[in-house]
Design an enzyme around this catalytic site. Structure first.
Site, PDB file in Angstrom:
ATOM      1  N   VAL A 207      -0.205   4.802   5.472  1.00  0.00           N
ATOM      2  CA  VAL A 207      -0.801   3.724   6.271  1.00  0.00           C
ATOM      3  C   VAL A 207       0.515   2.522   6.706  1.00  0.00           C
ATOM      4  O   VAL A 207       0.231   1.985   7.821  1.00  0.00           O
ATOM      5  CB  VAL A 207      -1.684   2.611   5.316  1.00  0.00           C
ATOM      6  CG1 VAL A 207      -2.288   1.441   6.078  1.00  0.00           C
ATOM      7  CG2 VAL A 207      -3.001   3.644   4.829  1.00  0.00           C
TER       8      VAL A 207
ATOM      9  N   GLY B 141       0.762  -1.208   0.068  1.00  0.00           N
ATOM     10  CA  GLY B 141      -0.009  -0.096  -0.090  1.00  0.00           C
ATOM     11  C   GLY B 141       0.962   1.409  -0.006  1.00  0.00           C
ATOM     12  O   GLY B 141       2.020   1.304  -0.725  1.00  0.00           O
TER      13      GLY B 141
ATOM     14  N   CYS C 260       1.922   0.401  -8.488  1.00  0.00           N
ATOM     15  CA  CYS C 260       3.160   0.933  -7.742  1.00  0.00           C
ATOM     16  C   CYS C 260       4.495   1.201  -8.767  1.00  0.00           C
ATOM     17  O   CYS C 260       5.351   1.984  -8.454  1.00  0.00           O
ATOM     18  CB  CYS C 260       3.565   0.124  -6.475  1.00  0.00           C
ATOM     19  SG  CYS C 260       3.661  -1.463  -6.917  1.00  0.00           S
TER      20      CYS C 260
ATOM     21  N   GLU D 278       5.420  -3.089   0.832  1.00  0.00           N
ATOM     22  CA  GLU D 278       5.617  -2.759  -0.538  1.00  0.00           C
ATOM     23  C   GLU D 278       4.946  -1.639  -0.745  1.00  0.00           C
ATOM     24  O   GLU D 278       3.753  -1.659  -0.849  1.00  0.00           O
ATOM     25  CB  GLU D 278       5.348  -3.810  -1.215  1.00  0.00           C
ATOM     26  CG  GLU D 278       5.788  -3.790  -3.078  1.00  0.00           C
ATOM     27  CD  GLU D 278       4.862  -3.417  -3.630  1.00  0.00           C
ATOM     28  OE1 GLU D 278       5.114  -2.030  -3.772  1.00  0.00           O
ATOM     29  OE2 GLU D 278       3.883  -3.882  -4.164  1.00  0.00           O
TER      30      GLU D 278
END
Length: 477
Positions: free
Chosen positions: A200, A196, A252, A218
């Site tokens: 967070v 994410g 990502c 990651e």
């Protein structure tokens, strides 16, 4: 069986305790049992592919071909290959040691970490939920899967299909949003695997620290592209645009911004236009080959970034707020401090930052957080080696985008702000495996061990401290 969302806060501890009890029973230890679960995961992906495609179409507008290629097929292949290679991965190792230590039988056992928590994101929910699970299963761990609430159709589907294929005494799906995730993080786990964003991740890392729980994070980041002015600009544009269009840029490792020699910028823009028109002859707004933005919030965030840019929009992507659609948009002459460089874009917007030299491009990248991947287009080995030596990133890919994820033998990992911990095939197995060291000292070794017991004679001290006085070779600098 799946857990109803309304009962989650009261039941997550019971779920964790049940999975831990199952783990301690030793059921997950046999290699054949783990292989069976991996084959079952592959069967689930294969048998339920139509439902998976339908769910991701509802949640993300993902084209079916993209889902089958990048999500379903990936999980089938990696589950099967992990099952096939697992006996080799799991072999007990006997390191080569000095002759006098060989009677001690130095050994490295491959031990599962225990019960894991896997928290996955919305953008590639199939592969980023099950890729970590493949490693957990292969290692012999039990696990809770917490999929994203931003893909409700897919997450609900997991509740329904996972128990049909995987043993529910070992693997459970827990759905919900922030309250449910918070409740899960209150518990102690043997490993947490989170994919994410950094905001967070800091919350998760803080929660894990209370229990000294090991983590894999990651996290992505702004993955830059550097184009050597001598490289084929047309080919670079084609490959960059393809990488940006996957899942509408919501990945990502999407190319986040492009650094190109100032006198090559207009040539690059022209090439982007050419290949956009080839990919989407009628535009991407209604194309079945292009996805949607995940939510109204993210759509608004992207259009807001565009509204504030000081760069020149040279490929104006149309937007449809109602359907959360946003076509690829190219912006040139983007300068440091621009809105498009504030945060990871995670959408189909591509800023072009003109520079005057390769060194300036390297300095621009190094002035920011380490990206998950650095893309570079160059045929010159000297340029490639300079980039390897003078930059930091989780990975570095030359002359293409996105495709490095297809290599099963490469570790996928971030560094610094883009995360830490490895995954993909054996690297995911290693993540969920403890290397447990062992020796077995024979009784017959006692005469040789005598010098370690006090009181120490002068001869014993000399023998015990011999390494302190060992010869150190001269430096060759």
């Amino acid at each position: 069986m799946a857990t109803p969302i309304s009962t989650i806060p009261k039941s997550v501890a019971k779920i964790r305790d049940a999975l831990r009890a199952t783990f301690r029973s030793g059921i997950t230890r046999p290699i054949a049992w783990r292989q069976h679960q991996l084959y079952q995961l592959a069967r689930m992906a294969q048998n339920e592919r139509e439902l998976i495609c339908d769910a991701l179409k509802k949640d993300l507008g993902k084209p079916k071909t993209e889902v089958l290629m990048a999500e379903v097929g990936c999980i089938i292949e990696r589950s099967v290959k992990s099952a096939e290679q697992l006996p080799e991965w799991a072999k007990t190792e006997y390191p080569d040691v000095a002759d006098w230590q060989k009677p001690w039988k130095p050994t490295i056992y491959k031990a599962p970490r225990g019960t894991a928590l896997i928290i996955s994101p919305w953008n590639y929910p199939m592969v980023l939920t099950f890729q970590p699970l493949i490693g957990a299963i292969a290692a012999g761990c039990t696990a809770v899967l917490k999929p994203s609430e931003l893909v409700p159709s897919f997450s609900q589907l997991l509740e329904e299909i996972v128990p049909k294929y995987l043993d529910p005494n070992m693997y459970r799906v827990v759905n919900g949003a922030v309250p449910e995730t918070s409740k899960l993080l209150e518990l102690q786990w043997d490993h947490i695997f989170y994919t994410g964003n950094g905001r967070v991740a800091r919350i998760i890392a803080s929660a894990a620290a209370k229990h000294l729980t090991p983590l894999t994070l990651e996290l992505g980041g702004k993955s830059p592209v550097i184009i050597d002015s001598a490289y084929d600009i047309d080919l670079a544009a084609k490959r960059i645009l393809w990488g940006k269009c996957n899942n509408a840029g919501q990945i990502c490792v999407a190319p986040d911004y492009v650094l190109v020699q100032r006198d090559k910028q207009d040539e690059l823009v022209k090439a982007f236009r050419k290949h956009y028109n080839a990919f989407f002859p009628k535009g991407a707004l209604d194309s079945p080959s292009f996805g949607s933005i995940v939510s109204d919030v993210h759509h608004k965030r992207l259009t807001s970034l565009l509204s504030r840019t000081k760069g020149e929009v040279v490929l104006q992507g149309r937007a449809d707020v109602t359907r959360r659609r946003l076509e690829p948009t190219i912006v040139k002459d983007v300068a440091d401090g621009d809105s498009l460089l504030e945060e990871e874009l995670f959408g189909p917007i591509l800023p072009i930052v003109p520079v005057d030299s390769l060194n300036e491009a390297i300095d621009f990248v190094n002035a920011r957080s380490h990206p998950l991947v650095l893309y570079a287009f160059s045929d010159k080995e000297s340029v490639k080696q300079q980039l390897v030596s003078e930059t930091q990133s989780g990975g570095i890919a030359f002359n293409d985008t996105f495709q490095h994820l297809a290599v099963n033998e490469l570790p996928f990992a971030g560094v610094g702000e883009s995360g830490y911990g490895n995954q993909v095939m054996k690297y995911t197995y290693d993540t969920f495996t403890q290397l447990r060291s062992s020796i077995d000292m024979p009784k017959e070794a006692e005469p040789y061990l005598g010098i370690r017991y006090p009181p120490h004679s002068e001869e014993a001290v000399k023998a015990l401290t011999a390494t302190v006085y060992m010869t150190i070779p001269p430096s060759r600098l």
